[in-house]
Design a protein around this motif. Structure first.
Motif, PDB file in Angstrom:
ATOM      1  N   SER A  23     -48.713  45.535   4.376  1.00 20.57           N
ATOM      2  CA  SER A  23     -48.279  45.342   5.754  1.00 20.57           C
ATOM      3  C   SER A  23     -49.047  44.199   6.411  1.00 20.57           C
ATOM      4  O   SER A  23     -48.449  43.326   7.053  1.00 20.57           O
ATOM      5  N   ASP A  59     -41.565  43.409  12.299  1.00 24.42           N
ATOM      6  CA  ASP A  59     -42.121  44.748  12.073  1.00 24.42           C
ATOM      7  C   ASP A  59     -41.031  45.804  12.028  1.00 24.42           C
ATOM      8  O   ASP A  59     -41.070  46.718  11.215  1.00 24.42           O
ATOM      9  N   ARG A  63     -40.892  47.698   8.178  1.00 26.80           N
ATOM     10  CA  ARG A  63     -41.603  48.973   8.062  1.00 26.80           C
ATOM     11  C   ARG A  63     -40.890  49.973   7.162  1.00 26.80           C
ATOM     12  O   ARG A  63     -41.495  50.588   6.303  1.00 26.80           O
TER      13      ARG A  63
END
Length: 88
Positions: A23, A59, A63
């Protein structure tokens, strides 16, 4: 049973480290691309706001894919291996 519990806990910790690392790395790469795009194309307005908005969109899209790739797939593979080894 304790060995299985220990395996699950250590596996979850290892997968969490992988997830956080991926991430952070992907976010840093995307930030660099957004900053280069700003420098080459736009050059008017607020650069920080442009990068922030781009990262928020990124994001939201990444995710779910990361969670699927890091937690779900290895769990299914290990479960399948255990099932095949013990019951087939």
């Amino acid at each position: 049973m304790i060995a299985l519990l220990r395996f699950v806990i250590l596996g979850f910790i290892a997968l969490t480290v992988v997830y956080v690392s991926l991430s952070l790395y992907s976010r840093a790469v995307r930030r660099g691309k957004l900053e280069r795009e700003w420098d080459q194309d736009i050059r008017q307005g607020d650069r920080a706001a442009f990068v922030r908005e781009g990262l928020e969109e990124y994001d939201a899209s990444l995710r779910r894919k990361l969670i699927l790739g890091v937690y779900v797939v290895p769990t299914i593979v290990v479960g399948a291996i255990i099932y095949i080894t013990n019951y087939m």
